[in-house]
Design a protein around this motif. Sequence first.
Motif, PDB file in Angstrom:
ATOM      1  N   PRO A 129      26.488  16.783  20.157  1.00 58.09           N
ATOM      2  CA  PRO A 129      27.770  16.521  20.844  1.00 58.09           C
ATOM      3  C   PRO A 129      28.874  17.092  20.183  1.00 58.09           C
ATOM      4  CG  PRO A 129      26.376  14.570  20.517  1.00 58.09           C
ATOM      5  CD  PRO A 129      25.905  15.647  19.796  1.00 58.09           C
ATOM      6  N   CYS A 130      29.910  17.747  20.903  1.00 55.39           N
ATOM      7  CA  CYS A 130      31.094  18.166  20.505  1.00 55.39           C
ATOM      8  C   CYS A 130      31.910  17.133  19.627  1.00 55.39           C
ATOM      9  CB  CYS A 130      31.652  18.726  21.572  1.00 55.39           C
ATOM     10  SG  CYS A 130      33.540  19.166  21.114  1.00 55.39           S
ATOM     11  N   PRO A 131      32.287  17.179  18.286  1.00 53.06           N
ATOM     12  CA  PRO A 131      32.921  16.389  17.579  1.00 53.06           C
ATOM     13  C   PRO A 131      34.233  16.003  18.446  1.00 53.06           C
ATOM     14  CG  PRO A 131      33.016  18.178  16.430  1.00 53.06           C
ATOM     15  CD  PRO A 131      32.173  18.736  17.644  1.00 53.06           C
ATOM     16  N   ASP A 132      34.973  16.824  19.001  1.00 54.86           N
ATOM     17  CA  ASP A 132      36.327  16.637  19.618  1.00 54.86           C
ATOM     18  C   ASP A 132      36.208  15.632  20.795  1.00 54.86           C
ATOM     19  OD1 ASP A 132      37.107  18.192  17.557  1.00 54.86           O
ATOM     20  OD2 ASP A 132      38.343  19.585  18.980  1.00 54.86           O
ATOM     21  N   CYS A 133      35.264  15.992  21.634  1.00 51.29           N
ATOM     22  CA  CYS A 133      35.180  15.234  23.015  1.00 51.29           C
ATOM     23  C   CYS A 133      34.170  14.511  23.088  1.00 51.29           C
ATOM     24  CB  CYS A 133      35.174  16.302  24.201  1.00 51.29           C
ATOM     25  SG  CYS A 133      33.679  17.256  24.202  1.00 51.29           S
ATOM     26  N   LYS A 134      33.213  14.159  21.952  1.00 53.02           N
ATOM     27  CA  LYS A 134      32.082  13.286  21.634  1.00 53.02           C
ATOM     28  C   LYS A 134      31.388  13.486  23.123  1.00 53.02           C
ATOM     29  CE  LYS A 134      34.436  10.312  18.613  1.00 53.02           C
ATOM     30  NZ  LYS A 134      35.549  11.239  18.469  1.00 53.02           N
ATOM     31  N   GLY A 135      30.905  14.720  23.266  1.00 53.18           N
ATOM     32  CA  GLY A 135      30.048  15.236  24.217  1.00 53.18           C
ATOM     33  C   GLY A 135      30.571  14.973  25.636  1.00 53.18           C
ATOM     34  N   THR A 136      31.531  14.677  25.936  1.00 52.90           N
ATOM     35  CA  THR A 136      32.029  14.305  27.307  1.00 52.90           C
ATOM     36  C   THR A 136      32.482  15.537  28.048  1.00 52.90           C
ATOM     37  OG1 THR A 136      34.127  13.696  26.617  1.00 52.90           O
ATOM     38  CG2 THR A 136      32.613  11.921  26.870  1.00 52.90           C
ATOM     39  N   GLY A 137      32.924  16.666  27.023  1.00 55.47           N
ATOM     40  CA  GLY A 137      33.617  17.913  27.746  1.00 55.47           C
ATOM     41  C   GLY A 137      34.920  17.716  28.006  1.00 55.47           C
ATOM     42  N   ARG A 138      35.628  16.509  27.705  1.00 61.09           N
ATOM     43  CA  ARG A 138      37.047  16.522  28.096  1.00 61.09           C
ATOM     44  C   ARG A 138      37.705  15.625  27.150  1.00 61.09           C
ATOM     45  NH1 ARG A 138      37.161  12.727  33.466  1.00 61.09           N
ATOM     46  NH2 ARG A 138      36.291  10.823  32.548  1.00 61.09           N
ATOM     47  N   ILE A 139      39.143  15.920  26.754  1.00 62.49           N
ATOM     48  CA  ILE A 139      39.709  15.052  26.047  1.00 62.49           C
ATOM     49  C   ILE A 139      41.026  14.571  26.767  1.00 62.49           C
ATOM     50  CG2 ILE A 139      38.928  15.870  23.672  1.00 62.49           C
ATOM     51  CD1 ILE A 139      41.190  17.959  23.787  1.00 62.49           C
ATOM     52  N   ARG A 140      41.738  13.506  26.500  1.00 65.41           N
ATOM     53  CA  ARG A 140      42.988  13.099  26.849  1.00 65.41           C
ATOM     54  C   ARG A 140      44.024  14.063  26.298  1.00 65.41           C
ATOM     55  NH1 ARG A 140      43.210   8.929  30.458  1.00 65.41           N
ATOM     56  NH2 ARG A 140      45.289   8.827  30.443  1.00 65.41           N
ATOM     57  N   LYS A 141      44.821  14.234  27.095  1.00 65.04           N
ATOM     58  CA  LYS A 141      46.128  15.119  26.412  1.00 65.04           C
ATOM     59  C   LYS A 141      47.391  15.071  27.098  1.00 65.04           C
ATOM     60  CE  LYS A 141      46.866  20.156  25.036  1.00 65.04           C
ATOM     61  NZ  LYS A 141      46.425  21.474  25.398  1.00 65.04           N
ATOM     62  N   LYS A 142      48.581  14.982  26.515  1.00 59.21           N
ATOM     63  CA  LYS A 142      49.884  14.823  26.846  1.00 59.21           C
ATOM     64  C   LYS A 142      50.367  16.257  27.420  1.00 59.21           C
ATOM     65  CE  LYS A 142      51.943  10.871  25.024  1.00 59.21           C
ATOM     66  NZ  LYS A 142      52.401  10.324  23.971  1.00 59.21           N
ATOM     67  N   ARG A 143      50.775  16.244  28.716  1.00 58.80           N
ATOM     68  CA  ARG A 143      51.199  17.808  28.817  1.00 58.80           C
ATOM     69  C   ARG A 143      52.587  17.632  29.920  1.00 58.80           C
ATOM     70  NH1 ARG A 143      47.016  20.028  32.859  1.00 58.80           N
ATOM     71  NH2 ARG A 143      47.038  17.943  33.465  1.00 58.80           N
ATOM     72  N   THR A 144      53.162  18.659  29.962  1.00 58.39           N
ATOM     73  CA  THR A 144      54.451  18.969  30.680  1.00 58.39           C
ATOM     74  C   THR A 144      53.979  19.779  31.845  1.00 58.39           C
ATOM     75  OG1 THR A 144      55.743  18.514  28.866  1.00 58.39           O
ATOM     76  CG2 THR A 144      56.769  19.631  30.807  1.00 58.39           C
ATOM     77  N   LEU A 145      54.133  19.568  33.176  1.00 58.15           N
ATOM     78  CA  LEU A 145      53.826  20.399  34.330  1.00 58.15           C
ATOM     79  C   LEU A 145      55.273  20.339  35.078  1.00 58.15           C
ATOM     80  CD1 LEU A 145      50.723  18.475  35.523  1.00 58.15           C
ATOM     81  CD2 LEU A 145      50.689  20.496  34.212  1.00 58.15           C
ATOM     82  N   GLU A 146      55.193  21.699  35.609  1.00 62.78           N
ATOM     83  CA  GLU A 146      56.501  22.200  36.364  1.00 62.78           C
ATOM     84  C   GLU A 146      56.024  21.882  37.704  1.00 62.78           C
ATOM     85  OE1 GLU A 146      59.362  25.492  35.770  1.00 62.78           O
ATOM     86  OE2 GLU A 146      57.842  26.051  37.105  1.00 62.78           O
ATOM     87  N   VAL A 147      56.721  21.054  38.463  1.00 61.29           N
ATOM     88  CA  VAL A 147      56.608  20.801  39.964  1.00 61.29           C
ATOM     89  C   VAL A 147      57.907  21.694  40.638  1.00 61.29           C
ATOM     90  CG1 VAL A 147      56.510  19.008  41.641  1.00 61.29           C
ATOM     91  CG2 VAL A 147      55.834  18.566  39.284  1.00 61.29           C
ATOM     92  N   ASN A 148      57.297  22.253  41.602  1.00 62.53           N
ATOM     93  CA  ASN A 148      58.358  23.085  42.571  1.00 62.53           C
ATOM     94  C   ASN A 148      58.584  22.188  43.576  1.00 62.53           C
ATOM     95  OD1 ASN A 148      59.778  25.096  43.106  1.00 62.53           O
ATOM     96  ND2 ASN A 148      58.276  26.572  42.826  1.00 62.53           N
TER      97      ASN A 148
END
Length: 376
Positions: free
Chosen positions: A202-221
């Motif tokens: 298993p990937c150590p970053d995501c513990k094998g789930t394939g995804r991680i939680r992340k804060k992001r900024t999205l632009e909405v038009n």
Amino acid sequence: MSQSYYEVLGVTQSASFDDIKRAFRVKAKACHPDYHPDDPEAEKKFKEINEAYEVLKDEQKRAAYDRYGHDAFVNGMNGGNGGFGQGFGGFDFGGAGFENIFDEVFSAFGGGRRRGGPQTTRGDDLRYNLEIDLAEAYTGLKKNIQVENYVKCEKCDGQGGKNLTTCPTCNGRGHVQTRQGFFVMETECPVCHGRGKTVKDPCPDCKGTGRIRKKRTLEVNIPAGVDTGVRMRLSGEGDAAMNGGEAGDLYVFISVKEHPIFKRDGADLYCEVPVPMTTAALGGEILVPTMDGKGEKVKIKAGLQTGAQTKIKGKGMPVLRANSFGDLYVIFQVETPTNLNARQKELLQEFEQAGKNNQSACDDFLTKIKKIWQGL
Ligand SMILES: [Zn+2]
Ligand SMILES: [Zn+2]
């Protein structure tokens, strides 16, 4: 059965679903027990045709059959090939309405028949509530929003790790069949969650789930003319799926704040505008506020009453995704002056005296009331 299912139906291995369906109908009719009562040969053939059709009409079963032959359905009874075939074992293939029952069972669990191979589950859709004010809705704008959700793990590219092996529980199919009394249900494999593979390292970053939680900024038009209840879809910006599946979508739900001056009804705006008593009486011009900030001069006829309305065309809100505007309805409120100074009082008293002979709405009203009293 010595013949293959294809031979039973008289079709080639590359036959389309429609070909198979057509062949089944013709063959089944030809040896239907109703037309051949007490003919064990016809009955046997009829069962064979139904059995063949039951497998070949289903993409998934057909694929298994192509690969494993009849064994796929015999061994399956003991779990040898992952549970295939349990649906056929004890079934009475001669029964009318058989196809319908099967269809209903499948559609009731998981939205219809699955199409071949392992399934990856899709990431969740997310909702983001965004409040804007009327001026922003009027112009439209780009807005940055902060979200925190699951995104694809970069380290393993969403795969969850290295050394992927076929899931032993479902044999890579991603789903398993379980029997519930008479029926057979297809459910997602509890071990690999539909993926058909398990990860050895298993990937150590995501513990094998394939995804991680992340804060992001999205632009909405945000387009001009949006209103409360409008939702905008940011495709693929929802949660990443477990194990590299398709990401969900992010829905931005717009709500537009109440405006202190303008009330909105669709693309139209309503605005109450105070008019000085003197202007209302004598006529004149007043400046009406508009959303574009320019204001609009409106002529007032002498004798304006509270509640009188006028429409200013095209000064409402923009119509969403259209090149047009609603209208602005102005509702006049005649202001009664307060805190009069001595001179003003004097003038008004003079005004009253001078108008003694004028028939006003008030006089008219009083006359009407007097008539009612006299009538009593
Ligand atoms: Zn990872
Ligand atoms: Zn599995």
